[in-house]
Design an enzyme around this catalytic site. Sequence first.
Site, PDB file in Angstrom:
ATOM      1  N   ASN A   1       0.828  -1.215   0.000  1.00  0.00           N
ATOM      2  CA  ASN A   1       0.000   0.000   0.000  1.00  0.00           C
ATOM      3  C   ASN A   1       0.856   1.256   0.000  1.00  0.00           C
ATOM      4  OD1 ASN A   1       0.514  -1.062   2.643  1.00  0.00           O
ATOM      5  ND2 ASN A   1      -0.998   0.281   3.537  1.00  0.00           N
TER       6      ASN A   1
ATOM      7  N   GLU B   1       0.350   5.292   0.726  1.00  0.00           N
ATOM      8  CA  GLU B   1      -0.585   6.300   1.243  1.00  0.00           C
ATOM      9  C   GLU B   1      -0.211   7.708   0.787  1.00  0.00           C
ATOM     10  OE1 GLU B   1      -0.871   5.522   5.475  1.00  0.00           O
ATOM     11  OE2 GLU B   1      -2.045   3.712   5.062  1.00  0.00           O
TER      12      GLU B   1
ATOM     13  N   CYS C   1      -4.256   0.747  -2.391  1.00  0.00           N
ATOM     14  CA  CYS C   1      -4.121  -0.542  -1.698  1.00  0.00           C
ATOM     15  C   CYS C   1      -3.052  -1.424  -2.351  1.00  0.00           C
ATOM     16  CB  CYS C   1      -5.448  -1.297  -1.741  1.00  0.00           C
ATOM     17  SG  CYS C   1      -6.741  -0.572  -0.726  1.00  0.00           S
TER      18      CYS C   1
ATOM     19  N   GLU D   1      -3.232  -4.550  -3.113  1.00  0.00           N
ATOM     20  CA  GLU D   1      -3.785  -5.419  -4.172  1.00  0.00           C
ATOM     21  C   GLU D   1      -3.867  -4.652  -5.495  1.00  0.00           C
ATOM     22  OE1 GLU D   1      -4.955  -4.689  -1.208  1.00  0.00           O
ATOM     23  OE2 GLU D   1      -6.190  -6.277  -0.359  1.00  0.00           O
TER      24      GLU D   1
ATOM     25  N   CYS E   1     -10.978  -3.126  -4.044  1.00  0.00           N
ATOM     26  CA  CYS E   1     -10.022  -4.112  -4.579  1.00  0.00           C
ATOM     27  C   CYS E   1     -10.746  -5.348  -5.087  1.00  0.00           C
ATOM     28  CB  CYS E   1      -8.985  -4.481  -3.526  1.00  0.00           C
ATOM     29  SG  CYS E   1      -7.801  -3.141  -3.268  1.00  0.00           S
TER      30      CYS E   1
HETATM   31  N1  THU Z   1      -5.318  -1.391   2.522  1.00  0.00           N
HETATM   32  C1  THU Z   1      -4.824  -2.208   1.542  1.00  0.00           C
HETATM   33  O1  THU Z   1      -3.690  -2.030   1.090  1.00  0.00           O
HETATM   34  N2  THU Z   1      -5.611  -3.192   1.091  1.00  0.00           N
HETATM   35  C2  THU Z   1      -6.889  -3.444   1.522  1.00  0.00           C
HETATM   36  O2  THU Z   1      -7.575  -4.274   0.946  1.00  0.00           O
HETATM   37  C3  THU Z   1      -7.393  -2.735   2.697  1.00  0.00           C
HETATM   38  C4  THU Z   1      -6.638  -1.517   3.100  1.00  0.00           C
HETATM   39  C5  THU Z   1      -4.479  -0.291   2.995  1.00  0.00           C
HETATM   40  C6  THU Z   1      -4.973   1.076   2.586  1.00  0.00           C
HETATM   41  C7  THU Z   1      -4.390   1.957   3.657  1.00  0.00           C
HETATM   42  O3  THU Z   1      -3.071   2.322   3.267  1.00  0.00           O
HETATM   43  C8  THU Z   1      -4.301   1.055   4.886  1.00  0.00           C
HETATM   44  O4  THU Z   1      -4.446  -0.283   4.398  1.00  0.00           O
HETATM   45  C9  THU Z   1      -5.371   1.321   5.909  1.00  0.00           C
HETATM   46  O5  THU Z   1      -6.630   1.318   5.348  1.00  0.00           O
END
Ligand code: THU
Length: 160
Positions: free
Chosen positions: A61, A63, A72, A74, A114
């Site tokens: 991920n 941000e 995300c 995925e 996702c």
């Molecule tokens: N996140 C993912 O990478 N994949 C998911 O399916 C759920 C959430 C990440 C997004 C964000 O950077 C952190 O988790 C908290 O939501």
Amino acid sequence: MKKEISISFIEISAPDELTAMQQTLLERANQALETAYAPYSHFQVGAAVLLENGEILTGSNMENASYPLCICAEHVAISRAHATYPDQAIKSMAITAKADKPFSENPVPPCGACRQIIIESEQRFQNDMEIILQGHSGKTWIFPSGKSLLPLSFDSKYLK
Ligand code: THU
């Protein structure tokens, strides 16, 4: 008339019940989550996808100070797969997560957005993408496909 939809999946507690490839994908997802850029949530997610040609690509991920722009793991892994091998179907995806404070013992499932991205790939290549989720306790859930995780999805057939 009441109608119900149910989903089924496999729960595995012992690593030796996983195939060698499933274990490899989980290891790659765990390595990938270390590359996460998650200074706001401190929640690191890793994803590893296995392509039909045998290649494995990963994502984590990423941000942003403008929170809705967070991407995300995925999404990153699937985009990377598409950019690198646009003609290759994705056979499996492993997802793992790590946080700086305690969180669910259960495996972390992909978010709704996702899941939508996963089913687009499945429809495009006409193949199921096995989804392997492992929690920090080692508990592992295996779903046969993305669509099994997103019943009643909106997809291309509604546009025809
Ligand atoms: N996140 C993912 O990478 N994949 C998911 O399916 C759920 C959430 C990440 C997004 C964000 O950077 C952190 O988790 C908290 O939501």
